[in-house]
Design a protein around this motif. Structure first.
Motif: not given
Length: 361
Positions: A158-169, A227-232, A234-245
């Motif tokens: 999923x989106x390569x958005x980095x998971x750091x302070x900005x991502x957490x915020x 990929x499974x968590x990403x799909x779940x 997204x099915x609930x309207x939440x776009x997730x990046x790999x860091x969050x997953x």
């Protein structure tokens, strides 16, 4: 993965087992212990495992000891943690070239399972390679093919958005507060039956991957869980990046390093890694029975994710872990029910199919 500074080959465990000669000869208890020792040394090579991950690895050592009858596996864990053993000592017990090759591959997999390889891990692997007396010719195919799986995982993430302070915020700002969700008891989402079917399919696939005798196979389990968590989500309207997953999976109590060590340990002690590479699961008989623990882990994780995203993402870490543990027991019973399907799926898998599934093709 190996940073560019160390990049002769990037290493996550790859598909080399399809190109090797038949796999390692049957191992005795001492050889199994030596390979597990090397895997544990690799797990702690970077020195960054937190208390929760160390505790989970300790639990796995105890669990594997109980299942295999090897009462000294918890002692091996303590020896590694307290630095009472070494790469050289463990390598000295492995005289079979196939066992040395397997030990190296497992160490690379353990170092790379969390998606990053530090300088300390690269140094550890270089020392291990020397101690095992493995030359470039012996590891070239593995290291080359490893790149292919790493590339697929990276490109399909999923989106390569980095998971750091900005991502957490950003995540904290987007997540509803408990007060806000109290006003809405149910959130719009997909039909439960559709998600349950998807979760079951991922669980069956990951259970099948764990049953494969090839040493690379379990490395595909975590990308498929992502990929499974990403799909779940997204099915609930939440776009997730790999860091969050990955943070979510860890919060549920599914450590990446510890999960791989458990898969590897069960495969090693159950005899699957002593079989010829490429042999179908149908011929493995009793060695495969009861070993598809990744089915249960994946199924329970999917159900936790479904509840979490349907409920507005307000479950605490403690609640996530409790929910996961409560679901894990019933999921282990389910895996017995689905074992024939898991074995059937395992017999149909090859490197190309697995990489296509990770890619999403």
């Amino acid at each position: 993965m190996r940073p560019a500074a160390h990049n002769g080959h990037r290493a996550a465990c790859g598909t080399a087992s399809f190109h090797r000669p038949p796999g390692p000869h049957r191992m005795n208890t001492e050889q199994q212990k030596s390979i597990l020792t090397i895997a544990l040394l690799a797990a702690f090579a970077d020195g960054t495992k937190d208390d929760a991950e160390r505790e989970e690895i300790r639990r796995i050592a105890q669990s594997l000891a109980g299942d295999s009858g090897m009462a000294d596996l918890p002692r091996i864990y303590q020896d590694v943690l307290l630095k009472r053993t070494s790469v050289q000592a463990a390598a000295a017990a492995l005289s079979d070239p196939a066992h040395r090759q397997l030990a190296y591959e497992m160490a690379v997999c353990v170092c790379d399972v969390d998606g990053r390889q530090t300088a300390a891990e690269a140094q550890f692997l270089a020392a291990l390679k020397a101690a095992l007396q493995l030359g470039a010719q012996q590891t070239a195919a593995f290291e080359h093919d490893a790149d292919a799986l790493v590339d697929v995982v990276e490109k399909s993430a999923p989106s390569a958005t980095p998971w750091g302070a900005a991502g957490a915020a950003a995540y904290a700002a987007a997540a509803p507060t408990p007060a806000a969700t109290q006003a809405t008891t149910t959130l719009p989402g997909p039909a439960d039956a559709e998600l349950d079917k998807s979760i079951l399919n991922y669980a069956l696939l990951n259970g099948a991957l764990e049953l494969l005798p090839q040493s690379w196979a379990s490395m595909a389990i975590i990308p498929l869980q992502v990929k499974m968590v990403y799909g779940i989500g997204k099915a609930h309207g939440v776009e997730l990046d790999q860091g969050h997953i990955k943070e979510f999976i860890a919060a549920a109590g599914v450590g990446m390093t510890s999960q791989y060590l458990e898969q590897f340990g069960r495969k090693l002690l159950g005899g699957l890694l002593g079989k010829a590479a490429g042999r179908t699961i149908g011929g493995l008989g009793s060695a495969a029975t009861g070993m598809a623990f990744s089915f249960a882990t994946t199924y329970a994780l999917g159900q936790v994710a479904k509840r979490y995203y349907a409920g507005g993402r307000v479950m605490s870490t403690a609640m996530l872990r409790d929910t996961f543990q409560n679901l894990l027991g019933p999921a282990k019973q389910m895996q017995l029910q689905y074992l024939p399907q898991i074995q059937q799926k395992a017999a149909t898998l090859d490197a190309a199919k697995v990489m296509a599934m990770v890619r999403g093709g």
